[in-house]
Write a protein that holds these residues in place. Sequence first.
Motif, mmCIF file in Angstrom:
data_model
loop_
_atom_site.group_PDB
_atom_site.id
_atom_site.type_symbol
_atom_site.label_atom_id
_atom_site.label_comp_id
_atom_site.label_asym_id
_atom_site.label_seq_id
_atom_site.Cartn_x
_atom_site.Cartn_y
_atom_site.Cartn_z
ATOM 1 N N ILE A 59 0.832 -1.209 0.000
ATOM 2 C CA ILE A 59 0.000 0.000 0.000
ATOM 3 C C ILE A 59 0.865 1.258 0.000
ATOM 4 O O ILE A 59 0.572 2.231 -0.703
ATOM 5 C CB ILE A 59 -0.951 -0.004 1.211
ATOM 6 N N GLU A 62 2.093 1.928 -3.463
ATOM 7 C CA GLU A 62 1.012 2.394 -4.337
ATOM 8 C C GLU A 62 0.691 3.863 -4.066
ATOM 9 O O GLU A 62 0.506 4.653 -5.004
ATOM 10 C CB GLU A 62 -0.237 1.534 -4.123
ATOM 11 N N ALA A 166 -7.402 7.840 -3.080
ATOM 12 C CA ALA A 166 -7.200 6.838 -4.130
ATOM 13 C C ALA A 166 -8.457 5.982 -4.278
ATOM 14 O O ALA A 166 -9.320 5.953 -3.393
ATOM 15 C CB ALA A 166 -5.998 5.951 -3.806
ATOM 16 N N THR A 167 -8.555 5.329 -5.407
ATOM 17 C CA THR A 167 -9.593 4.327 -5.627
ATOM 18 C C THR A 167 -8.927 2.962 -5.729
ATOM 19 O O THR A 167 -7.782 2.849 -6.176
ATOM 20 C CB THR A 167 -10.380 4.603 -6.922
ATOM 21 N N VAL A 168 -9.644 1.943 -5.303
ATOM 22 C CA VAL A 168 -9.138 0.575 -5.411
ATOM 23 C C VAL A 168 -10.205 -0.270 -6.088
ATOM 24 O O VAL A 168 -11.319 -0.406 -5.581
ATOM 25 C CB VAL A 168 -8.778 -0.017 -4.040
ATOM 26 N N PHE A 177 -4.824 0.110 -7.725
ATOM 27 C CA PHE A 177 -4.887 1.451 -7.144
ATOM 28 C C PHE A 177 -4.838 2.507 -8.239
ATOM 29 O O PHE A 177 -4.146 2.354 -9.245
ATOM 30 C CB PHE A 177 -3.702 1.680 -6.196
#
Length: 254
Positions: A59, A62, A166-168, A177
């Motif tokens: 993470i 990212e 962020a988007t996942v 990500f």
Amino acid sequence: MAKAYGISGLDKLSGAGTLSLDMRATGPVQAITSDEIMRALNGNVNLNFNNVRYSGVDIGHELAGIGRFLNSAASLQKDQGFTNILKMTGNLVVRNGMAQTNNLQALLDMANVGITGNANLVTQALNLDVTGVLSKGFSQQVGGTGIGGYMNTALANNQGEIVIPATVTGTFQHPVFGPNVQKIAQMKLKGLLPSTNNPLGGASGILGNLLGQRNANPNPGQPNTQQPSNPVDQLLDIFGRKKKQNTDQPPPKK
């Protein structure tokens, strides 16, 4: 339990803590498969874990890629393929195999991460909003407001902490990500950002010109007595002045 029900992505998680389940399954018993059980699941999950290891994704790497400061942090330049989470807390509500959360938090050594959204337990598809708030010390270490993504994919609150929405998407096994440009725009518009104490909130202002400097006192040595104008008062003032101007003018000659 996840393996028994066919959710292969959750076997990447390990840790110690408390998991409270209040689950129930409804529907016909005939021809039960793992997918059928997942679709029939309803209930609540409360979790409080420590020292969690998630071997599905790095993470920190990212977030650094989205914020464009990979070259500023030696520990993040290489994708380790796992994340060490100091503490993870939150609640999940499961409805017909769809798990949803609005308060999941994961504390990393470099940031506090807030997670909202949903995950499909049948298809294992993810649709999450993730907001990482870097600690003040780490934010300064990677460059603060001088990072490459500042004001585009990352912002900074008035405590000097870098905020990265962020988007996942993807799946449990292969999360993807990306920058959350819509949330960036909302944060700029509202002028409020979360902090490491509450990565899911929005109590801190934005640094720089977005901190409301348009109302700053031009004479710092004198008190600022100017009050923000109200649009309604402005209109009344305009019409009042026009009316006064008309009554002050002499009547037209006949």
